[in-house]
Structure formats: structure tokens, C-alpha cells
Design a protein around this motif. Structure first.
Motif, PDB file in Angstrom:
ATOM      1  N   PHE A   1      47.426  35.226  39.483  1.00 34.76           N
ATOM      2  CA  PHE A   1      46.921  36.486  40.024  1.00 34.76           C
ATOM      3  C   PHE A   1      46.661  36.250  41.500  1.00 34.76           C
ATOM      4  CE2 PHE A   1      44.169  39.852  41.190  1.00 34.76           C
ATOM      5  CZ  PHE A   1      44.326  40.877  40.259  1.00 34.76           C
ATOM      6  N   ASP A   2      47.478  36.835  42.359  1.00 28.43           N
ATOM      7  CA  ASP A   2      47.305  36.683  43.796  1.00 28.43           C
ATOM      8  C   ASP A   2      46.339  37.748  44.298  1.00 28.43           C
ATOM      9  OD1 ASP A   2      49.135  34.604  43.880  1.00 28.43           O
ATOM     10  OD2 ASP A   2      50.834  35.939  44.206  1.00 28.43           O
ATOM     11  N   PHE A   3      45.298  37.294  45.010  1.00 27.82           N
ATOM     12  CA  PHE A   3      44.295  38.233  45.492  1.00 27.82           C
ATOM     13  C   PHE A   3      44.042  38.017  46.980  1.00 27.82           C
ATOM     14  CE2 PHE A   3      39.744  39.287  46.234  1.00 27.82           C
ATOM     15  CZ  PHE A   3      39.887  40.656  46.118  1.00 27.82           C
ATOM     16  N   PRO A   4      44.331  39.083  47.776  1.00 28.57           N
ATOM     17  CA  PRO A   4      44.807  40.408  47.352  1.00 28.57           C
ATOM     18  C   PRO A   4      46.319  40.402  47.125  1.00 28.57           C
ATOM     19  CG  PRO A   4      44.558  40.374  49.719  1.00 28.57           C
ATOM     20  CD  PRO A   4      44.075  39.040  49.239  1.00 28.57           C
ATOM     21  N   LYS A   5      46.772  41.307  46.291  1.00 27.62           N
ATOM     22  CA  LYS A   5      48.213  41.374  46.027  1.00 27.62           C
ATOM     23  C   LYS A   5      48.969  41.890  47.245  1.00 27.62           C
ATOM     24  CE  LYS A   5      47.856  41.785  41.017  1.00 27.62           C
ATOM     25  NZ  LYS A   5      48.210  42.534  39.785  1.00 27.62           N
ATOM     26  N   ASN A   6      48.321  42.749  48.014  1.00 32.72           N
ATOM     27  CA  ASN A   6      48.920  43.260  49.239  1.00 32.72           C
ATOM     28  C   ASN A   6      48.236  42.599  50.435  1.00 32.72           C
ATOM     29  OD1 ASN A   6      49.798  44.714  51.468  1.00 32.72           O
ATOM     30  ND2 ASN A   6      49.742  46.691  50.417  1.00 32.72           N
ATOM     31  N   PRO A   7      48.964  41.826  51.251  1.00 29.17           N
ATOM     32  CA  PRO A   7      48.344  41.142  52.401  1.00 29.17           C
ATOM     33  C   PRO A   7      47.654  42.094  53.369  1.00 29.17           C
ATOM     34  CG  PRO A   7      50.534  40.271  51.967  1.00 29.17           C
ATOM     35  CD  PRO A   7      50.386  41.487  51.105  1.00 29.17           C
ATOM     36  N   ASN A   8      48.029  43.368  53.361  1.00 28.83           N
ATOM     37  CA  ASN A   8      47.392  44.334  54.249  1.00 28.83           C
ATOM     38  C   ASN A   8      45.921  44.543  53.899  1.00 28.83           C
ATOM     39  OD1 ASN A   8      49.760  44.836  55.693  1.00 28.83           O
ATOM     40  ND2 ASN A   8      50.424  46.421  54.242  1.00 28.83           N
ATOM     41  N   ASN A   9      45.517  44.110  52.702  1.00 25.43           N
ATOM     42  CA  ASN A   9      44.137  44.305  52.255  1.00 25.43           C
ATOM     43  C   ASN A   9      43.241  43.094  52.524  1.00 25.43           C
ATOM     44  OD1 ASN A   9      44.835  46.848  51.243  1.00 25.43           O
ATOM     45  ND2 ASN A   9      45.458  45.987  49.271  1.00 25.43           N
ATOM     46  N   LEU A  10      43.739  42.126  53.278  1.00 22.18           N
ATOM     47  CA  LEU A  10      42.947  40.936  53.583  1.00 22.18           C
ATOM     48  C   LEU A  10      41.644  41.284  54.294  1.00 22.18           C
ATOM     49  CD1 LEU A  10      45.756  38.486  54.764  1.00 22.18           C
ATOM     50  CD2 LEU A  10      44.180  38.107  52.868  1.00 22.18           C
ATOM     51  N   ARG A  11      41.648  42.373  55.048  1.00 23.34           N
ATOM     52  CA  ARG A  11      40.465  42.746  55.834  1.00 23.34           C
ATOM     53  C   ARG A  11      39.260  43.096  54.962  1.00 23.34           C
ATOM     54  NH1 ARG A  11      43.888  47.050  55.621  1.00 23.34           N
ATOM     55  NH2 ARG A  11      43.023  49.168  55.306  1.00 23.34           N
ATOM     56  N   PHE A  12      39.480  43.393  53.703  1.00 29.00           N
ATOM     57  CA  PHE A  12      38.378  43.771  52.818  1.00 29.00           C
ATOM     58  C   PHE A  12      37.683  42.559  52.189  1.00 29.00           C
ATOM     59  CE2 PHE A  12      41.318  47.498  52.389  1.00 29.00           C
ATOM     60  CZ  PHE A  12      40.498  48.426  53.025  1.00 29.00           C
ATOM     61  N   LEU A  13      38.297  41.381  52.273  1.00 35.25           N
ATOM     62  CA  LEU A  13      37.809  40.227  51.518  1.00 35.25           C
ATOM     63  C   LEU A  13      36.536  39.623  52.097  1.00 35.25           C
ATOM     64  CD1 LEU A  13      40.523  40.463  50.080  1.00 35.25           C
ATOM     65  CD2 LEU A  13      40.713  37.973  50.187  1.00 35.25           C
ATOM     66  N   GLU A  14      35.669  39.154  51.186  1.00 37.65           N
ATOM     67  CA  GLU A  14      34.452  38.435  51.571  1.00 37.65           C
ATOM     68  C   GLU A  14      34.670  36.927  51.544  1.00 37.65           C
ATOM     69  OE1 GLU A  14      31.584  39.743  48.756  1.00 37.65           O
ATOM     70  OE2 GLU A  14      31.366  41.748  49.628  1.00 37.65           O
ATOM     71  N   HIS A  15      35.826  36.484  51.116  1.00 35.70           N
ATOM     72  CA  HIS A  15      36.143  35.061  51.010  1.00 35.70           C
ATOM     73  C   HIS A  15      37.641  34.887  51.274  1.00 35.70           C
ATOM     74  CE1 HIS A  15      37.885  36.148  47.168  1.00 35.70           C
ATOM     75  NE2 HIS A  15      36.712  36.550  46.710  1.00 35.70           N
ATOM     76  N   PRO A  16      38.140  33.649  51.351  1.00 35.03           N
ATOM     77  CA  PRO A  16      39.572  33.449  51.633  1.00 35.03           C
ATOM     78  C   PRO A  16      40.437  34.034  50.519  1.00 35.03           C
ATOM     79  CG  PRO A  16      38.335  31.417  51.971  1.00 35.03           C
ATOM     80  CD  PRO A  16      37.401  32.371  51.303  1.00 35.03           C
ATOM     81  N   PRO A  17      41.666  34.418  50.841  1.00 31.35           N
ATOM     82  CA  PRO A  17      42.601  34.856  49.801  1.00 31.35           C
ATOM     83  C   PRO A  17      42.907  33.685  48.880  1.00 31.35           C
ATOM     84  CG  PRO A  17      43.765  34.510  51.854  1.00 31.35           C
ATOM     85  CD  PRO A  17      42.299  34.407  52.185  1.00 31.35           C
ATOM     86  N   MET A  18      43.328  33.970  47.654  1.00 34.64           N
ATOM     87  CA  MET A  18      43.532  32.882  46.697  1.00 34.64           C
ATOM     88  C   MET A  18      44.469  33.305  45.580  1.00 34.64           C
ATOM     89  SD  MET A  18      39.819  33.118  44.743  1.00 34.64           S
ATOM     90  CE  MET A  18      38.931  32.903  46.272  1.00 34.64           C
ATOM     91  N   SER A  19      45.017  32.312  44.921  1.00 36.00           N
ATOM     92  CA  SER A  19      45.792  32.533  43.704  1.00 36.00           C
ATOM     93  C   SER A  19      45.011  31.959  42.539  1.00 36.00           C
ATOM     94  CB  SER A  19      47.159  31.857  43.803  1.00 36.00           C
ATOM     95  OG  SER A  19      47.996  32.548  44.717  1.00 36.00           O
ATOM     96  N   ILE A  20      44.974  32.730  41.458  1.00 34.07           N
ATOM     97  CA  ILE A  20      44.182  32.373  40.277  1.00 34.07           C
ATOM     98  C   ILE A  20      45.118  32.218  39.090  1.00 34.07           C
ATOM     99  CG2 ILE A  20      42.379  33.178  38.704  1.00 34.07           C
ATOM    100  CD1 ILE A  20      41.127  32.757  41.283  1.00 34.07           C
ATOM    101  N   PRO A  21      45.016  31.137  38.313  1.00 38.31           N
ATOM    102  CA  PRO A  21      45.841  31.033  37.107  1.00 38.31           C
ATOM    103  C   PRO A  21      45.454  32.123  36.115  1.00 38.31           C
ATOM    104  CG  PRO A  21      44.190  29.296  37.151  1.00 38.31           C
ATOM    105  CD  PRO A  21      44.132  29.961  38.492  1.00 38.31           C
TER     106      PRO A  21
END
Length: 312
Positions: free
Chosen positions: A28-48
Motif C-alpha cells: 500500500f503506497d501512501f500517498p498513492k498520488n504523489p501530488n498529495n504529499l503536501r498533506f502528510l504529517e510524516h514521510p511517504p511510505m510503502s506498507i506491506p
């Protein structure tokens, strides 16, 4: 291929979905859309993730992986509402002793409890601590949610919504009962709601009036007993590694000691009162009472854990 760095995965969880505990074959890639990185409170990540959890869609402005988890849990809860309802309608023994037969009903009798346990475990699963390259991703509260009947829900409201939907309860009765009785008496409120599924507005209000009257009567009885100095119904309370005994709590009530500071000022009086127990036991009683008063500084703890709430 994953778009972001994978979270650190402990060896014993290397093939496990972080969201529900099922075998993981996707990410599960979060965020799925890189354009939404600005909303994150932590680094982007991939989750099994397993195949079901990996495809859950979340809003573009979701800010944390824990908020994503809540979306995924709600998806599981909605999809397997009938499975989760089995645990509310049956016990394992009742299913074993049932006389279901035939191709459909016989199969239900044999597999229903297993279906319930799988759904319950997936909904209650909390995953492991999130870190990336050994750097912990902070979150304010890891003890999230509301637990009822062995299942952990995202919140009390989510739990009530599920019960109403799965058990086909009156949509207003159960929440109204909880407003009167409190979340700690959900089991009792649910029994009432199950007995009154198809009711009119008049019937609902009559039931609620009766419950309010019961609560008022209970409080009146408690107040009368308190005024008379009768604390025989007080219960002991386990807090941390100590126990506030019935006798200790009764002593505090009779002496109108209701705070930790007041207890500390009356320490000598306590040890004089319970000297007959011997030094070690007397100390343990005082220590348990200290922990109890310390816990009672938290209103949420009182509401959820204090069996003597009406006496203070």
C-alpha cells in the motif's frame, strides 16, 4: 514496484499485512498520488498489505498512515459485517450444538465460528510499530479505538454503527441508551436494543424514560447509602501493580478523603487504622489506595474503569 521506501518489517512479520494480519502479497503506497504529499504529517511510505487492504481507496487529504488504517478497518468491517455479527448472535457452543443440516445450513453450522474469528482478528489487528530506516514514525496515541466483545473498533461510534447495521437494530435506540448508561454498559444496552428492534417513536421514548428512571433510582439509593455511611457495596479496584481494597476505599469514603493530596496528608491516620494487618500488608493497602486516587485524576479512566463511581 513500490513508489516509496518500505517501512521496517520485523522478521516474524515479513510476509504479513500491516493492516489486518493476513498474508501480504502487495504493498500500500501512501500517498498513492504523489501530488498529495503536501498533506502528510510524516514521510511517504510503502506498507506491506494483503490483496484486499491494498486496494482500499482513501481521500486525497488523509494525513497519516493511521488515518489510512481507520479507512481500511472500516472497509473490512463493512465487507464482513455478517461474519462479525455471528459473534453477537451465537456462541461457539450454540453453533456446535445446532441442528443445521443440508448443503447450505450444514456448511454454515460448521464454518460460521471460524468465519467470525477470522473477521474479528482482522479488524482487531494493530500491526507493528512504524519506522523507516530505524527512525520511528511518531504518533500521539498508539492505544487507539474502542474494544467491545473482543473486537477493537476505530471508535465507539464506529462500534455502534456496526452493531446497528449487523444486528438490524433501531438506529436511534442504542446510541440513546449509551448516552444514558455510558459506554461501559454497552453490553446491557445492547441486550435492550436486541429485544426492541422494530419499535415506534413512542415505544422508544418509553423505553428510554424507563432506563432514565432506573438510573435516577440507582443514584438515589447510592446517595442515601452514602449519606447513611453505608459503603457495603464498594468494590476493590486493581490499578497497575496494586489493589485498592474494599476496606481501604471504605475508610477513605467514611473520612471524606477524595483526592490523592488529601490521602497523603492522612497517611499516619491510615497506618494507625490498619496497623493490625502488619507492616507489609498495611503498606500494600496504602499503595493500592494511592494508585487508585492517582488514576481517578483522569476522568476518562473513571468513566471506563471505576466500579465505585457513584460513591464519590
Amino acid at each position: 514496484m513500490s513508489a516509496y521506501t518500505f517501512i521496517d518489517i520485523p522478521f516474524n512479520f515479513r510476509h504479513t499485512c500491516w493492516f489486518c494480519g493476513e498474508p501480504a502479497s502487495h504493498s500500500f503506497d501512501f500517498p498513492k498520488n504523489p501530488n498529495n504529499l503536501r498533506f502528510l504529517e510524516h514521510p511517504p511510505m510503502s506498507i506491506p498489505a494483503c490483496s484486499e487492504c491494498a486496494i482500499v481507496n482513501v481521500a486525497s487529504d488523509v494525513s497519516s498512515i493511521w488515518a489510512v488504517r481507520d479507512h481500511v478497518k472500516r472497509s473490512i468491517m463493512d465487507k464482513y459485517a455478517d461474519h462479525l455479527a455471528i459473534g453477537q448472535n451465537w456462541t461457539e457452543e450454540e453453533l456446535k450444538e445446532s441442528e443445521f443440516s443440508g448443503a447450505l445450513l450444514g456448511g454454515f453450522g460448521e464454518s460460521a465460528w471460524t468465519m467470525y474469528l477470522i473477521a474479528k482478528d482482522r479488524l482487531s489487528y494493530q500491526g507493528w510499530t512504524v519506522s523507516i530506516d530505524s527512525m520511528l514514525v511518531e504518533w500521539e496515541d498508539e492505544s487507539y479505538g474502542f474494544e467491545f466483545d473482543g473486537v477493537r473498533y476505530m471508535s465507539l461510534n464506529t462500534c455502534l454503527e456496526h452493531l446497528i447495521k449487523a444486528l438490524r437494530l433501531d438506529a436511534q435506540l442504542l446510541p440513546s441508551l449509551i448516552d444514558i448508561l455510558g459506554p461501559e454498559r454497552l453490553d446491557y444496552a445492547l441486550r435492550i436494543a436486541k429485544l426492541n428492534k422494530a419499535i415506534t417513536t413512542f415505544q422508544r421514548e418509553k423505553i428510554l424514560d424507563e432506563i432514565r428512571q432506573q438510573q435516577d433510582d440507582k443514584q438515589d439509593i447510592a446517595q442515601q447509602a452514602k449519606f447513611a455511611g453505608d459503603f457495603s457495596q464498594v468494590e476493590e479496584v486493581a490499578v497497575g501493580d496494586g489493589v485498592a481494597t474494599v476496606e481501604s476505599i471504605q475508610w477513605a469514603l467514611k473520612n471524606r478523603i477524595t483526592t490523592l493530596d488529601h490521602l497523603c496528608r492522612e497517611e499516619d491516620a491510615f497506618f494507625d487504622e490498619f496497623a493490625h494487618l502488619g507492616g507489609p500488608q498495611c503498606y500494600m493497602n496504602y499503595y493500592g489506595l494511592q494508585l487508585y486516587f492517582e488514576a481517578r485524576q483522569n476522568l476518562a479512566w473513571i468513566a471506563e474503569n471505576d466500579p465505585n463511581i457513584e460513591w464519590w
